[in-house]
Design a protein around this motif. Structure first.
Motif, short mmCIF file in Angstrom:
data_model
loop_
_atom_site.label_atom_id
_atom_site.label_comp_id
_atom_site.label_asym_id
_atom_site.label_seq_id
_atom_site.Cartn_x
_atom_site.Cartn_y
_atom_site.Cartn_z
N SER A 176 0.46 -0.79 0.47
CA SER A 176 -0.36 -0.01 -0.11
C SER A 176 0.72 1.19 0.20
O SER A 176 1.79 1.47 0.15
N THR A 207 -3.97 -3.65 -7.32
CA THR A 207 -4.49 -4.19 -7.12
C THR A 207 -5.49 -3.61 -5.97
O THR A 207 -5.18 -2.63 -5.06
N LYS A 209 -7.53 -4.64 -2.78
CA LYS A 209 -7.73 -5.28 -1.31
C LYS A 209 -8.89 -4.34 -0.68
O LYS A 209 -9.56 -3.59 -0.31
N TYR A 210 -10.61 -5.74 -0.81
CA TYR A 210 -11.42 -4.99 -0.77
C TYR A 210 -11.71 -5.84 0.75
O TYR A 210 -11.11 -7.19 2.07
N GLY A 211 -11.97 -4.53 2.49
CA GLY A 211 -12.22 -4.79 3.43
C GLY A 211 -13.58 -5.64 4.05
O GLY A 211 -14.13 -5.63 3.28
N PRO A 216 -12.42 0.66 -1.03
CA PRO A 216 -10.87 -1.50 -0.86
C PRO A 216 -9.33 -0.20 -1.03
O PRO A 216 -9.10 1.14 -1.00
N GLU A 217 -8.15 -0.75 -0.45
CA GLU A 217 -7.51 -0.35 -0.11
C GLU A 217 -6.16 -0.54 -1.42
O GLU A 217 -6.87 -1.71 -1.93
N HIS A 218 -6.04 0.22 -2.17
CA HIS A 218 -5.00 0.44 -3.03
C HIS A 218 -4.36 -0.45 -3.31
O HIS A 218 -3.15 0.01 -1.97
N ARG A 219 -3.27 -1.39 -3.67
CA ARG A 219 -2.23 -1.71 -3.79
C ARG A 219 -1.69 -2.01 -4.83
O ARG A 219 -1.76 -2.33 -6.09
#
Length: 226
Positions: A176, A207, A209-211, A216-219
């Protein structure tokens, strides 16, 4: 069309590089090879090979030995080294044996595209024939000096860009912006800005990342691996 032979001992990497080549207008993949023996056999047997994208670390012989053997057999096919070999002695030997360019792994599509486009420009210049004035000679010798990566926009620091790039390349998985910031010592906003630049130029892959809740977190991860 410029016919290209892609040589890499890793079949997956060879396929990726071949796909990159096919995306560049004016280039066509004539074949793939995964060893020195296969590379030399392909140069001998394929109808035409204009350019070899050549890995150095092959299972039976080195890429430089392949170049030497090609020249011994009378093949003047152009060569661009595409390899993880970074030691100066190997780079110097490649230059002395006639490699036109040297692209260090890992790289993204933009890096290879720049080399291929510069090579195409060189061929167009040379195909014109005739005599060359000094300005034309300078242009021929400088034709392959195009940068392997797009230039930084105004206001971006090459040092920071390199720190973020190295951080991504050395990571075992996506990171991240906050993780990049912590590892490089820059602010999260600065890390995000450079990550977005790397993504736009094809050097980083985004990509999500869904919590459990919220956005969603951008990675990000480096677009290619050795």
């Amino acid at each position: 069309m410029i016919e290209v032979l892609v040589v890499d001992d890793d079949t997956r990497v060879a396929r990726v590089n071949a796909a990159y080549v096919e995306k560049v207008p004016g280039f066509h993949v004539a074949g793939e090879a995964h060893s020195a023996v296969e590379a030399l056999r392909s140069v001998e047997r394929l109808p035409r090979v204009d350019l070899v994208l050549l890995d150095h670390y092959l299972p039976d012989r080195t890429g430089l030995e392949v170049v030497q053997e090609m020249r011994r057999r009378g093949h003047q096919t152009d060569v661009i080294m595409v390899t993880a070999a970074r030691d100066v002695s190997t780079v110097q030997a490649a230059m002395r044996q006639g490699a036109l360019q040297y692209l260090v792994k890992p790289f993204a599509y933009a890096g290879l595209r720049a080399k291929l486009e510069a090579y195409a420009d060189l061929r167009r210049t040379l195909d014109g024939g005739g005599e060359a004035e000094q300005a034309e000679v300078d242009r021929i010798f400088g034709a392959l000096s195009a940068p392997s990566e797009p230039g930084l926009p105004k206001g971006h620091s090459p040092t920071t860009a390199e720190s973020v790039r190295q951080c991504l390349m050395k990571s075992d998985g996506p990171l991240s912006a906050q993780e990049i910031a912590e590892r490089t010592g820059v602010s999260r906003q600065t890390a995000q800005r450079y990550l977005k630049l790397l993504e736009r130029t094809g050097r980083a892959r985004l990509t999500l990342k869904y919590g459990d809740a919220g956005r969603p977190e951008h990675r990000y991860e480096w677009a290619t691996r050795p």
